[in-house]
Design a protein around this motif. Sequence first.
Motif, mmCIF file in Angstrom:
data_model
loop_
_atom_site.group_PDB
_atom_site.id
_atom_site.type_symbol
_atom_site.label_atom_id
_atom_site.label_comp_id
_atom_site.label_asym_id
_atom_site.label_seq_id
_atom_site.Cartn_x
_atom_site.Cartn_y
_atom_site.Cartn_z
ATOM 1 N N PRO A 244 -45.037 -8.413 -6.111
ATOM 2 C CA PRO A 244 -44.777 -6.888 -6.104
ATOM 3 C C PRO A 244 -43.646 -6.302 -6.681
ATOM 4 C CG PRO A 244 -45.396 -7.728 -3.726
ATOM 5 C CD PRO A 244 -45.374 -8.914 -4.659
ATOM 6 N N ASP A 245 -43.568 -5.402 -7.163
ATOM 7 C CA ASP A 245 -42.554 -4.793 -8.034
ATOM 8 C C ASP A 245 -40.895 -5.187 -7.370
ATOM 9 O OD1 ASP A 245 -44.604 -4.101 -9.656
ATOM 10 O OD2 ASP A 245 -44.444 -1.926 -9.201
ATOM 11 N N GLU B 82 -51.126 -4.215 -5.476
ATOM 12 C CA GLU B 82 -51.369 -2.425 -5.357
ATOM 13 C C GLU B 82 -51.209 -2.302 -3.794
ATOM 14 O OE1 GLU B 82 -53.956 -4.526 -7.051
ATOM 15 O OE2 GLU B 82 -52.885 -4.314 -8.990
ATOM 16 N N GLY B 83 -50.949 -3.018 -2.977
ATOM 17 C CA GLY B 83 -51.080 -3.042 -1.566
ATOM 18 C C GLY B 83 -52.305 -3.458 -0.736
ATOM 19 N N ILE B 84 -52.690 -3.372 0.383
ATOM 20 C CA ILE B 84 -53.749 -3.646 1.036
ATOM 21 C C ILE B 84 -54.731 -2.632 0.760
ATOM 22 C CG2 ILE B 84 -54.843 -4.452 3.119
ATOM 23 C CD1 ILE B 84 -52.104 -5.136 4.445
ATOM 24 N N ARG C 31 -61.412 -9.107 -7.167
ATOM 25 C CA ARG C 31 -60.351 -8.679 -7.932
ATOM 26 C C ARG C 31 -60.738 -8.715 -9.384
ATOM 27 N NH1 ARG C 31 -55.164 -6.745 -7.548
ATOM 28 N NH2 ARG C 31 -53.919 -6.893 -9.290
ATOM 29 N N ARG C 32 -60.534 -7.669 -10.066
ATOM 30 C CA ARG C 32 -60.928 -7.773 -11.669
ATOM 31 C C ARG C 32 -59.895 -6.647 -12.339
ATOM 32 N NH1 ARG C 32 -66.396 -6.425 -15.028
ATOM 33 N NH2 ARG C 32 -65.912 -7.854 -16.608
ATOM 34 N N GLN C 33 -59.369 -7.390 -13.533
ATOM 35 C CA GLN C 33 -58.431 -6.513 -14.297
ATOM 36 C C GLN C 33 -59.064 -5.059 -14.553
ATOM 37 O OE1 GLN C 33 -56.807 -8.109 -17.832
ATOM 38 N NE2 GLN C 33 -56.163 -6.390 -18.659
ATOM 39 N N GLY D 291 -58.727 -3.543 -9.796
ATOM 40 C CA GLY D 291 -57.955 -3.900 -8.814
ATOM 41 C C GLY D 291 -58.591 -4.742 -7.708
ATOM 42 N N THR D 292 -58.187 -4.611 -6.429
ATOM 43 C CA THR D 292 -58.805 -5.584 -5.612
ATOM 44 C C THR D 292 -59.732 -4.539 -4.662
ATOM 45 O OG1 THR D 292 -56.918 -7.130 -5.654
ATOM 46 C CG2 THR D 292 -58.212 -7.073 -3.407
#
Length: 435
Positions: free
Chosen positions: A21-22, A46-48, A94-96, A99-100
Amino acid sequence: MTDAQDTAADSSLRITGGTPPDDAGSSATGASALAGAPIPLLEPREGIPPVIADAAGLAEVVAAFAAGSGPVAVDAERASGYRYGQRAYLVQLRRQGAGTALIDPVGCPDLSSLGDALSGVEWVLHAATQDLPCLREIGMLPTRLFDTELAGRLAGFPRVGLGAMVENVLGFVLEKGHSAVDWSTRPLPEPWLRYAALDVELLVDLRDALEKELDRQGKLEWALEEFAAIAAAPPAEPRKDPWRRTSGMHKVRRRRQLGVVRELWETRDRIAQRRDVSPGKVLSDAAIVEAALAVPSNVHALAALNGFGHRMGRRQLEQWQVAVDRVKALAESELPQPGQQMTGPPPPRAWADKDPAAAARLSAARAGVTALAEQVDMPQENLISPDTVRRLCWEPPVVVDVESVSAVLRGLGAREWQIAQVTPVLVAALSFDGA
């Protein structure tokens, strides 16, 4: 340090796409990786994500993942030890560009639209053969895959669990505290969902790093052949006489005792399936074996056995005793035979008596395969199946040469890269005269 570990220690592999995470800071990532201190990965980038449990949400996921790019990371969580069977209770992807996503197969039992959207895309799984059966049940089956656990084995990593691979290759620590929880629980607690999302967070990054390592070792084509075989494999045939795998069966010798094991096992299985619980929660294997050895005459005798104690009600005891009584009423011809019907060579411990020449061939073959496995730095069972070696040594071709041995190995399901590697060793072993 092995060659594989040398490559895994390279900083470019440890930070490839693996930024936490950032708030952790990417510069700290590189510094810690170079210093060899693994970084705890505590939150998905990107969080849950929300759990998708309806058709509208699923349609959005399908569109997003169809529009994504590159490989797709896939994982599934089951409720082994809690529920009957091995169905999926959560699917993570998950994929570019997408996201998830976390999908609830209870609310969305048919994911064939998602499977279709990802057809032709490479799926990245860890220990693919564990997840593919439950994914198949909900309409998801890859046409191409990359198995990061198998890749780790072929590359010579000594520890190939997902947590160990992510730590050794990418330099991050994944929490693994929720792997054995009851994933059929609803609603799923937030810590479990965080764990589930993190399981696919770095899977594509791990795949990329392992591809580089396999290529460096000259094993990438071997791995791709293995992955293609897994993707093309048909569903496993139902196991014959699954009751024979009851723990403690080695204690059971007589045919009527075997009949009790079979009857209790099958009764337990019907109850477990009806109640949707793990069979072990209905009756333990140890209790089944106890009852089989004793063949109790009545409920009172049954209640005195381990596993049928005071916690079991009268009605439950009667149900098990009725099963035992059914076996007592069987004719001798209706009882199971000791041992399973042999479909291959006998156990190797019996070879010296039955066929000393075959025993000598097997000993030479095992020694040769062991040496070769050490040379190419991978487990023996990944180099060639031990069962394949046994079958070949028990019934070798009439004329032993490279062509005939290769043909037998191919017929037994060996891949071409395996055949190329082990055939010279096995030809020498089959020619061994014991002198």
